[in-house]
Design a protein around this motif. Structure first.
Motif, PDB file in Angstrom:
ATOM      1  N   LEU A  96       0.851  -1.182   0.000  1.00 37.59           N
ATOM      2  CA  LEU A  96       0.000   0.000   0.000  1.00 37.59           C
ATOM      3  C   LEU A  96       0.885   1.229   0.000  1.00 37.59           C
ATOM      4  N   PHE A  97       0.841   1.998  -1.085  1.00 32.55           N
ATOM      5  CA  PHE A  97       1.648   3.209  -1.170  1.00 32.55           C
ATOM      6  C   PHE A  97       1.026   4.312  -0.318  1.00 32.55           C
ATOM      7  N   ASP A  98       1.850   5.120   0.334  1.00 36.62           N
ATOM      8  CA  ASP A  98       1.333   6.216   1.142  1.00 36.62           C
ATOM      9  C   ASP A  98       1.302   7.540   0.390  1.00 36.62           C
ATOM     10  N   MET A  99       1.761   7.539  -0.832  1.00 33.60           N
ATOM     11  CA  MET A  99       1.712   8.732  -1.679  1.00 33.60           C
ATOM     12  C   MET A  99       1.657   8.298  -3.137  1.00 33.60           C
ATOM     13  N   PRO A 100       1.202   9.160  -4.046  1.00 35.27           N
ATOM     14  CA  PRO A 100       1.163   8.775  -5.455  1.00 35.27           C
ATOM     15  C   PRO A 100       2.535   8.290  -5.929  1.00 35.27           C
ATOM     16  N   THR A 101       2.539   7.140  -6.560  1.00 32.81           N
ATOM     17  CA  THR A 101       3.784   6.504  -6.971  1.00 32.81           C
ATOM     18  C   THR A 101       3.589   5.849  -8.324  1.00 32.81           C
ATOM     19  N   ARG A 102       4.492   6.073  -9.224  1.00 35.73           N
ATOM     20  CA  ARG A 102       4.476   5.385 -10.514  1.00 35.73           C
ATOM     21  C   ARG A 102       4.983   3.966 -10.286  1.00 35.73           C
ATOM     22  N   LEU A 103       4.182   2.996 -10.643  1.00 38.76           N
ATOM     23  CA  LEU A 103       4.486   1.598 -10.336  1.00 38.76           C
ATOM     24  C   LEU A 103       5.816   1.141 -10.921  1.00 38.76           C
ATOM     25  N   LEU A 104       6.085   1.494 -12.154  1.00 33.61           N
ATOM     26  CA  LEU A 104       7.333   1.073 -12.785  1.00 33.61           C
ATOM     27  C   LEU A 104       8.543   1.619 -12.031  1.00 33.61           C
ATOM     28  N   ASP A 105       8.474   2.886 -11.585  1.00 32.27           N
ATOM     29  CA  ASP A 105       9.577   3.478 -10.811  1.00 32.27           C
ATOM     30  C   ASP A 105       9.769   2.728  -9.492  1.00 32.27           C
ATOM     31  N   TRP A 106       8.665   2.420  -8.811  1.00 36.52           N
ATOM     32  CA  TRP A 106       8.744   1.697  -7.539  1.00 36.52           C
ATOM     33  C   TRP A 106       9.381   0.326  -7.752  1.00 36.52           C
ATOM     34  N   CYS A 107       8.991  -0.358  -8.828  1.00 35.25           N
ATOM     35  CA  CYS A 107       9.570  -1.678  -9.125  1.00 35.25           C
ATOM     36  C   CYS A 107      11.079  -1.586  -9.324  1.00 35.25           C
ATOM     37  N   GLU A 108      11.506  -0.594 -10.079  1.00 35.22           N
ATOM     38  CA  GLU A 108      12.942  -0.435 -10.320  1.00 35.22           C
ATOM     39  C   GLU A 108      13.684  -0.116  -9.032  1.00 35.22           C
ATOM     40  N   GLU A 109      13.127   0.767  -8.191  1.00 35.17           N
ATOM     41  CA  GLU A 109      13.777   1.148  -6.939  1.00 35.17           C
ATOM     42  C   GLU A 109      13.856  -0.004  -5.950  1.00 35.17           C
ATOM     43  N   ASN A 110      12.909  -0.942  -6.021  1.00 34.78           N
ATOM     44  CA  ASN A 110      12.845  -2.046  -5.067  1.00 34.78           C
ATOM     45  C   ASN A 110      13.230  -3.390  -5.663  1.00 34.78           C
ATOM     46  N   ASN A 111      13.782  -3.376  -6.879  1.00 36.41           N
ATOM     47  CA  ASN A 111      14.230  -4.592  -7.543  1.00 36.41           C
ATOM     48  C   ASN A 111      13.114  -5.641  -7.632  1.00 36.41           C
ATOM     49  N   ILE A 112      11.923  -5.182  -8.027  1.00 38.35           N
ATOM     50  CA  ILE A 112      10.774  -6.059  -8.213  1.00 38.35           C
ATOM     51  C   ILE A 112      10.586  -6.248  -9.712  1.00 38.35           C
ATOM     52  N   ALA A 113      10.625  -7.496 -10.175  1.00 37.13           N
ATOM     53  CA  ALA A 113      10.535  -7.763 -11.609  1.00 37.13           C
ATOM     54  C   ALA A 113       9.114  -7.606 -12.143  1.00 37.13           C
ATOM     55  N   ASN A 114       8.119  -7.962 -11.356  1.00 37.85           N
ATOM     56  CA  ASN A 114       6.736  -7.944 -11.819  1.00 37.85           C
ATOM     57  C   ASN A 114       5.816  -7.445 -10.726  1.00 37.85           C
ATOM     58  N   ALA A 115       4.923  -6.540 -11.086  1.00 40.65           N
ATOM     59  CA  ALA A 115       3.922  -6.021 -10.159  1.00 40.65           C
ATOM     60  C   ALA A 115       2.705  -5.598 -10.958  1.00 40.65           C
ATOM     61  N   ILE A 116       1.562  -5.579 -10.295  1.00 38.44           N
ATOM     62  CA  ILE A 116       0.331  -5.146 -10.943  1.00 38.44           C
ATOM     63  C   ILE A 116      -0.432  -4.231 -10.005  1.00 38.44           C
ATOM     64  N   ASN A 117      -1.305  -3.407 -10.584  1.00 36.04           N
ATOM     65  CA  ASN A 117      -2.205  -2.579  -9.792  1.00 36.04           C
ATOM     66  C   ASN A 117      -3.358  -3.442  -9.316  1.00 36.04           C
ATOM     67  N   GLY A 118      -3.995  -3.030  -8.235  1.00 35.08           N
ATOM     68  CA  GLY A 118      -5.160  -3.759  -7.762  1.00 35.08           C
ATOM     69  C   GLY A 118      -6.040  -2.886  -6.903  1.00 35.08           C
ATOM     70  N   GLY A 119      -7.293  -3.274  -6.769  1.00 33.26           N
ATOM     71  CA  GLY A 119      -8.230  -2.575  -5.910  1.00 33.26           C
ATOM     72  C   GLY A 119      -8.764  -1.300  -6.537  1.00 33.26           C
ATOM     73  N   PHE A 120      -9.410  -0.501  -5.694  1.00 35.40           N
ATOM     74  CA  PHE A 120     -10.037   0.733  -6.141  1.00 35.40           C
ATOM     75  C   PHE A 120      -9.575   1.883  -5.267  1.00 35.40           C
ATOM     76  N   PHE A 121      -9.669   3.106  -5.805  1.00 31.71           N
ATOM     77  CA  PHE A 121      -9.122   4.292  -5.166  1.00 31.71           C
ATOM     78  C   PHE A 121     -10.217   5.298  -4.846  1.00 31.71           C
ATOM     79  N   GLY A 122      -9.954   6.103  -3.809  1.00 34.43           N
ATOM     80  CA  GLY A 122     -10.824   7.226  -3.512  1.00 34.43           C
ATOM     81  C   GLY A 122     -10.620   8.331  -4.532  1.00 34.43           C
ATOM     82  N   ASN A 123     -11.710   9.043  -4.833  1.00 32.18           N
ATOM     83  CA  ASN A 123     -11.644  10.179  -5.750  1.00 32.18           C
ATOM     84  C   ASN A 123     -12.801  11.125  -5.467  1.00 32.18           C
ATOM     85  N   GLU A 124     -12.901  12.184  -6.246  1.00 31.12           N
ATOM     86  CA  GLU A 124     -13.947  13.176  -6.028  1.00 31.12           C
ATOM     87  C   GLU A 124     -15.337  12.608  -6.270  1.00 31.12           C
TER      88      GLU A 124
END
Length: 187
Positions: A52-80
């Motif tokens: 669970l990210f605590d701030m807006p994060t580009r998934l690909l950047d997070w994967c590269e920073e954390n040496n994660i080869a594969n990740a996907i988005n999931g769930g739903f987000f709050g919005n206006e």
């Protein structure tokens, strides 16, 4: 490592780089075409997790920073539209046995559950443990259960609560992410 990432992440397309990845271009029944990217993992030795990210994060950047080869988005987000805090989870989330967000719908929805031992289960929330010792992500809609198509009705309430999402997430075309399992593999 594979991670299902949730919250404050507006990245909807992620290029997955893995020797286990297969990409296919499919023609649909109406003549339209789409690309499908599939990654298959053997269950043995796999330890997926939910992040669970605590701030807006580009998934690909997070994967590269954390040496994660594969990740996907999931769930739903709050919005206006749904009135929840922008980017916050709007569904039940547990991480390492700690509830990070409660369920917000009265409907029994599909969830991804990862036990402390790394066992992956997908199913309606009512069929999973009440108290989570590992990770859980409410997502849905559940497409197939025990080999049977279950998306034929609105038992999870996505059509009934379409105004919450600004549309009915069970119809129409959009970029989608899915997780599937059997006794040997996770896709």
């Amino acid at each position: 490592d594979i991670a299902a990432c949730y919250g404050r992440n507006r990245c909807h397309v992620t290029t997955m780089v893995s020797r286990h990845t297969t990409t296919k271009r499919l023609t649909l029944s109406d003549g339209a075409s789409t690309s499908v990217h599939v990654v298959r993992y053997d269950r043995s030795g796999l330890r997926p997790r939910i992040v669970l990210f605590d701030m807006p994060t580009r998934l690909l950047d997070w994967c590269e920073e954390n040496n994660i080869a594969n990740a996907i988005n999931g769930g739903f987000f709050g919005n206006e539209i749904n009135g929840a805090d922008n980017g916050s989870p709007v569904g039940e989330v547990w991480i390492n046995g700690v509830q990070k967000a409660p369920a917000v719908s009265k409907y029994n929805r599909g969830c991804l559950y990862v036990s402390c031992q790394g066992d992956v289960q997908i199913g309606l929330r009512s069929l999973l443990p009440k108290n989570i010792g590992g990770d859980l992500l409410e997502a849905g809609p559940l497409l197939i259960s025990n080999g049977n198509i279950v998306l034929k009705s609105d038992t999870e309430g996505f059509s009934a609560e379409a105004e919450f999402f600004d549309n009915d997430v069970t119809v129409g075309r959009a970029q989608r992410v899915a997780i599937a399992t059997n006794s040997d593999s996770v896709w």
